[in-house]
Design an enzyme around this catalytic site. Structure first.
Site, short mmCIF file in Angstrom:
data_model
loop_
_atom_site.label_atom_id
_atom_site.label_comp_id
_atom_site.label_asym_id
_atom_site.label_seq_id
_atom_site.Cartn_x
_atom_site.Cartn_y
_atom_site.Cartn_z
N ASP A 39 15.55 26.99 47.00
CA ASP A 39 14.56 25.94 46.71
C ASP A 39 13.13 26.55 46.96
OD1 ASP A 39 13.16 23.23 47.05
OD2 ASP A 39 15.25 22.45 47.23
N GLU A 53 14.08 15.99 37.96
CA GLU A 53 14.25 15.82 36.64
C GLU A 53 13.04 15.71 35.81
OE1 GLU A 53 17.11 15.49 35.16
OE2 GLU A 53 17.42 13.87 33.86
N HIS A 57 27.15 18.34 34.30
CA HIS A 57 26.73 17.21 34.95
C HIS A 57 27.62 16.70 36.06
CE1 HIS A 57 25.59 12.71 34.34
NE2 HIS A 57 24.91 13.23 35.32
N VAL A 79 16.94 20.83 40.08
CA VAL A 79 15.61 20.47 40.45
C VAL A 79 15.34 19.09 39.99
CG1 VAL A 79 15.07 22.96 40.63
CG2 VAL A 79 14.48 21.83 38.74
N ASN A 92 27.22 7.91 31.58
CA ASN A 92 25.89 6.84 31.73
C ASN A 92 25.61 6.14 30.49
OD1 ASN A 92 25.58 7.80 34.25
ND2 ASN A 92 24.07 9.42 34.04
N LYS A 116 11.97 22.14 34.83
CA LYS A 116 12.92 22.64 34.61
C LYS A 116 12.69 23.96 33.63
CE LYS A 116 16.18 18.75 34.85
NZ LYS A 116 17.06 19.03 36.31
N SER A 125 20.59 14.66 34.36
CA SER A 125 21.45 13.37 33.88
C SER A 125 20.81 12.78 32.77
CB SER A 125 21.33 12.38 35.22
OG SER A 125 20.32 12.41 35.89
N MET A 135 21.95 16.72 45.06
CA MET A 135 22.94 17.28 44.13
C MET A 135 23.09 18.77 44.11
SD MET A 135 23.69 14.60 42.61
CE MET A 135 25.00 15.14 41.33
P1 NAD Z 1 16.76 15.79 44.77
O1 NAD Z 1 14.92 15.39 44.61
O2 NAD Z 1 17.21 15.38 45.68
O3 NAD Z 1 16.48 17.32 44.63
C1 NAD Z 1 15.66 18.36 43.86
C2 NAD Z 1 15.38 19.58 44.66
O4 NAD Z 1 14.96 20.58 43.97
C3 NAD Z 1 14.37 19.36 45.85
O5 NAD Z 1 14.75 19.84 46.96
C4 NAD Z 1 13.35 20.13 45.30
O6 NAD Z 1 12.48 20.69 46.47
C5 NAD Z 1 13.77 21.22 44.51
N1 NAD Z 1 12.80 21.79 43.63
C6 NAD Z 1 12.04 21.10 42.62
N2 NAD Z 1 11.36 22.11 42.10
C7 NAD Z 1 11.91 23.42 42.26
C8 NAD Z 1 11.71 24.62 41.78
N3 NAD Z 1 11.02 25.03 41.01
N4 NAD Z 1 12.55 25.66 42.21
C9 NAD Z 1 13.44 25.24 43.15
N5 NAD Z 1 13.89 24.05 43.69
C10 NAD Z 1 12.99 23.11 43.28
O7 NAD Z 1 17.07 15.54 43.29
P2 NAD Z 1 18.60 15.27 42.94
O8 NAD Z 1 18.90 13.80 43.08
O9 NAD Z 1 19.43 16.19 43.93
O10 NAD Z 1 18.54 15.62 41.59
C11 NAD Z 1 18.43 16.78 40.87
C12 NAD Z 1 18.87 16.83 39.50
O11 NAD Z 1 20.16 16.40 39.26
C13 NAD Z 1 17.91 16.11 38.43
O12 NAD Z 1 17.84 16.67 37.27
C14 NAD Z 1 18.92 14.78 38.42
O13 NAD Z 1 18.65 14.06 37.02
C15 NAD Z 1 20.10 15.34 38.39
N6 NAD Z 1 21.34 14.45 38.76
C16 NAD Z 1 21.03 13.43 39.93
C17 NAD Z 1 21.92 12.60 40.03
C18 NAD Z 1 21.88 11.59 41.45
O14 NAD Z 1 22.51 10.71 41.53
N7 NAD Z 1 20.95 11.70 42.18
C19 NAD Z 1 23.26 12.47 39.50
C20 NAD Z 1 23.65 13.43 38.38
C21 NAD Z 1 22.35 14.30 38.00
#
Ligand code: NAD
Length: 729
Positions: free
Chosen positions: A353, A412, A460, A410, A510, A417, A439, A334
């Site tokens: 990151d 979920e 979102h 980051v 959702n 967070k 989400s 995301m």
């Molecule tokens: P992901 O696992 O692909 O990416 C998360 C990233 O955050 C990773 O690269 C990780 O290294 C990094 N990270 C973790 N802790 C960190 C920190 N302390 N500092 C900096 N970076 C850090 O996850 P994603 O699918 O991209 O989801 C991220 C967020 O978006 C979540 O809250 C998820 O619920 C939300 N979201 C996801 C979707 C989806 O379809 N995947 C849709 C809407 C919202």
């Protein structure tokens, strides 16, 4: 200032300039049409005029029809619409015949359309009635007939003229898909005749007028011996086209889009008769479509209300909050997508990151998307360098110091967070707004980790970020107006459509889509044939059946959400029947498309092959099966009742957002205009009856919400009661 002005020079060239006062884009109104007709008439009858250039005083030619014309015609019922459309045909036909002798086809005056930029809808139908179309070489210009995308079809002769100009097959993508082209592509496709350097537009138009001969003024369809390119329906090659087109349209639309069917009928029937009769047929089918409630609902949601939301109808009164420098924390799927869309919109981005490798991987995602654009000829290498140059990938939070908006994406996990929130707040200035892309986690809860919850908000995005047009903005309990204004400004900058919702479990999209998926899975457990479930959904206009949808989003994600929801809701949780199936699939490693195994079977390359036969072994199909309508009602009501509850509970503040959000967020049946429009189409009383029947057979999850019962009792509609006075943007 009138919409059109006419000026004739010493050489006898009359220039008719379209320039609607007070608007950035020309739109055609009823008054505009009347004036255009009068001025064309005057120029044609003026012996001093040799020919006419029709152009625009703005950078674009026209964005299309003022939809109020249609509303006005509708007031007159079927006859009012038909007569109104025939009047428009008359005006355009007079332009096309340009005063020529109908027998000899001589003595007319040349009329050329000179398009400086975008020409859409009537903005192209009008030029199609002229004798030549010359466009400025302006790569930003969009030329085409997008009517079908808002539930109607080109009804001012565009359908009949384009089919006769290009042939049914070549015209199909422009009419049936509403494909838009830049001027060069439009020329290559035969939509327009010439592309010239912008500064040469008027001089070239002039030259053409001065040298045009009688023969240049006769449209192929008005000339003797005209044959439609590709053949008419009874010609062997034409027959193939029409059979194929019919199958293609039904395959794509499942027969639920009245405009697509009417368009095909207008094309087919029109191809069999002389041109003027074809125009009458086009007008009849256009009337038919306008009288169908689907077209009104689609225009309202996909055009009027979507535009109102994009222009900031929800914006609190705040000074300009445009984002200059964006921080994105978490460069995963995301975060990387958010960084890409922001950088593409000209915003400088700091992408952070935990490791430099992870941050750079996020930036590389943008590079991949830009490379794909280059391969498709949509992105230049310069543009790629420019966009990538805006993204700094780093682990250093100090780089956030000048950011005015930071979005975290980051893991979920509330703890992760909360740490990120504290770290970001220590690095940014006092005015910076912090947003979460969570989400599932309540925004108000996450805001507790913030020192300044009034500047904390949910933004979102949906996946994939570069393609999904909806963004939900979530106002937490403590979120202030400036944070809302900042989030809305950002969504506008990146060209997406926002909806603003209050904080509640799963927000809006959702919240509605999960019950849809669960209802589909529940039916599998009950022994409903999986193909019936999937086809019922598609035949109701859903882009994906519930089983395909959960395969695409992944079954383990479904399991995770189910577990978390159950933990949060305790005894009130009612989706056990669906969970049983979902957990069993996950236990067998059938995690969906990514595992090439889910409710569907996939080949080794990941191509979907059909429903997984093993489902039938584990959940034998029962006899008799429910009928199609019953399955469709279950699937649709699972969604729309949740939308009504969201409105009733104050999660949605505005029904426009409920409809637009449903269509853009999860592809809810476009033809209906959205959940609230659909309930208005069937009527609250009928909806309550269906709820009562479904409740009796399947349980209280289908109980009609009090709000729906109240509308039914009072004979009200959602739009009747809740339509907001559209605030000027
Ligand atoms: P992901 O696992 O692909 O990416 C998360 C990233 O955050 C990773 O690269 C990780 O290294 C990094 N990270 C973790 N802790 C960190 C920190 N302390 N500092 C900096 N970076 C850090 O996850 P994603 O699918 O991209 O989801 C991220 C967020 O978006 C979540 O809250 C998820 O619920 C939300 N979201 C996801 C979707 C989806 O379809 N995947 C849709 C809407 C919202």
């Amino acid at each position: 200032m009138p919409d059109f002005t006419l000026a004739t020079d010493a050489d006898g060239i009359a220039t008719l300039t379209w320039d609607v006062a007070g608007k950035s884009m020309n739109v055609m109104s009823a008054e505009g049409f009347a004036l255009l007709d009068a001025l064309i008439g005057r120029a044609l009858s003026d012996p001093a005029v040799k020919g006419i250039i029709l152009t625009s005083g703005k950078k674009d030619f026209s964005g299309g029809m003022d939809l109020n014309i249609i509303a006005g015609m509708k007031d007159g019922g079927a006859q009012g619409i038909f007569d109104g459309v025939m009047r428009i045909h008359g005006i355009l036909r007079r332009i096309e015949r340009a005063g020529m002798d109908p027998r000899t086809l001589t003595g007319g005056k040349p009329i050329v359309a000179a398009l400086p930029g975008t020409a859409l809808g009537i903005g192209l139908e009008l030029p199609l009635a002229c004798h030549r179309i010359i466009a400025a070489d302006n790569p930003k210009a969009r030329i085409g007939l997008p009517e079908i995308t808002v539930g109607i079809f080109p009804g001012a002769g565009g359908t009949t003229r384009l089919v006769r100009k290009l042939g049914a097959l070549a015209a199909a993508p422009f009419l049936l898909e509403g494909r838009l082209s830049d001027p060069r592509a439009a020329k290559a496709a035969g939509l327009i005749d010439e592309v010239v350097a912008p500064e040469a537009l008027l001089s070239r138009a002039r030259d053409w007028v001065l040298t045009a001969t009688d023969a240049d003024l006769v449209k192929p369809w008005d000339a003797k011996g005209y044959r439609m390119p590709g053949g008419t329906p009874y010609h062997p090659s034409g027959a193939m086209t029409f059979v194929g087109a019919n199958a293609m349209v039904l395959g794509k639309t499942m027969g639920v889009y009245p405009a697509a069917r009417a368009l095909l009928s207008a094309v087919y029937e029109g191809a069999l008769v002389p041109f003027d009769t074809a125009l009458r047929i086009e007008a009849r089918w256009f009337t038919n479509v306008l009288l169908n409630p689907s077209s009104g609902a689609m225009i309202r949601s996909l055009f009027i209300n979507r535009q109102a939301l994009e222009k900031g109808a929800l914006r609190p009164a705040q000074p300009d909050q445009a984002v200059r420098r964006l921080g994105v924390i978490g460069a995963g799927m995301m975060g990387a997508g958010i960084a890409h869309v922001a950088a593409s919109a000209g915003i400088t981005v700091v992408l952070i990151d935990t490791t430099q490798t992870a941050a750079e991987r996020g930036r590389a995602h943008s590079e991949d998307l830009l490379d794909t654009g280059i391969r498709r000829g949509k992105v230049t290498p310069d543009r790629k360098a420019e966009v990538l140059g805006r993204i700094t990938a780093t682990t250093d939070h100090a780089a956030l110091s000048d950011c005015d908006l930071v979005i975290e994406a980051v893991f979920e996990d509330p703890k992760v967070k909360a740490e990120v929130t504290a770290r970001v707040e220590a690095a940014v200035g006092p005015d910076c707004i912090l947003a979460t892309n969570t989400s599932n986690l309540p925004v108000s809860g996450l805001a507790q980790a913030s020192q300044r919850p009034d500047r904390f908000i949910g933004i979102h995005f949906f996946s994939p970020v570069d393609r999904m047009m909806l963004v939900e903005i979530i106002r937490g309990k403590a979120t202030g107006d400036r944070a809302v204004a900042k989030a809305l400004a950002f969504v506008r900058q990146i060209g997406k459509t926002p909806i603003l919702v209050n904080d509640a479990r799963f927000f809006y999209a959702n919240r509605c889509i999960i019950p849809y998926i669960n209802e589909g899975i529940r039916m599998v457990a009950e022994g409903v044939r999986p193909a019936l479930i999937e086809n019922a959904a598609r035949l109701a206009g859903m882009p994906l059946g519930p089983l395909q949808l959960v395969d695409e989003t992944s079954i383990d994600l479904g399991v995770k959400i189910a577990r978390a929801t159950k933990a949060a809701m305790g005894d009130a949780y009612a989706d056990g029947a669906a969970d049983e199936v979902l957990f069993a699939m996950a236990d067998q490693g059938r995690l969906g498309k990514k595992a090439t195994a889910g409710f569907y079977a996939y080949d080794a390359a990941g191509k979907r092959e059909g429903l997984w036969p093993g489902l039938a072994t584990r959940y034998p199909v029962t006899d008799p099966q429910p009928d199609l309508t019953e399955v469709q009602h279950r699937l649709l009501f699972a969604q729309v009742l949740e939308a009504v509850r969201a409105l009733q509970d104050g999660v949605l503040a505005d029904i426009r957002e409920g409809d637009v959000g449903a269509i853009l967020g999860w592809g809810f049946a476009h033809w209906s205009g959205g959940p609230f429009s659909w309930l208005d189409i069937i009527g609250a009383a009928r909806a309550v009856e269906i709820c009562d029947a479904l409740t009796a057979r399947h349980g209280p999850r289908f109980a009609a919400p009090a709000l729906l019962r109240d509308l039914a009792a009072k004979g009200d509609t959602f739009y009747g009661r809740f339509a907001p006075a559209v605030r000027a943007a």
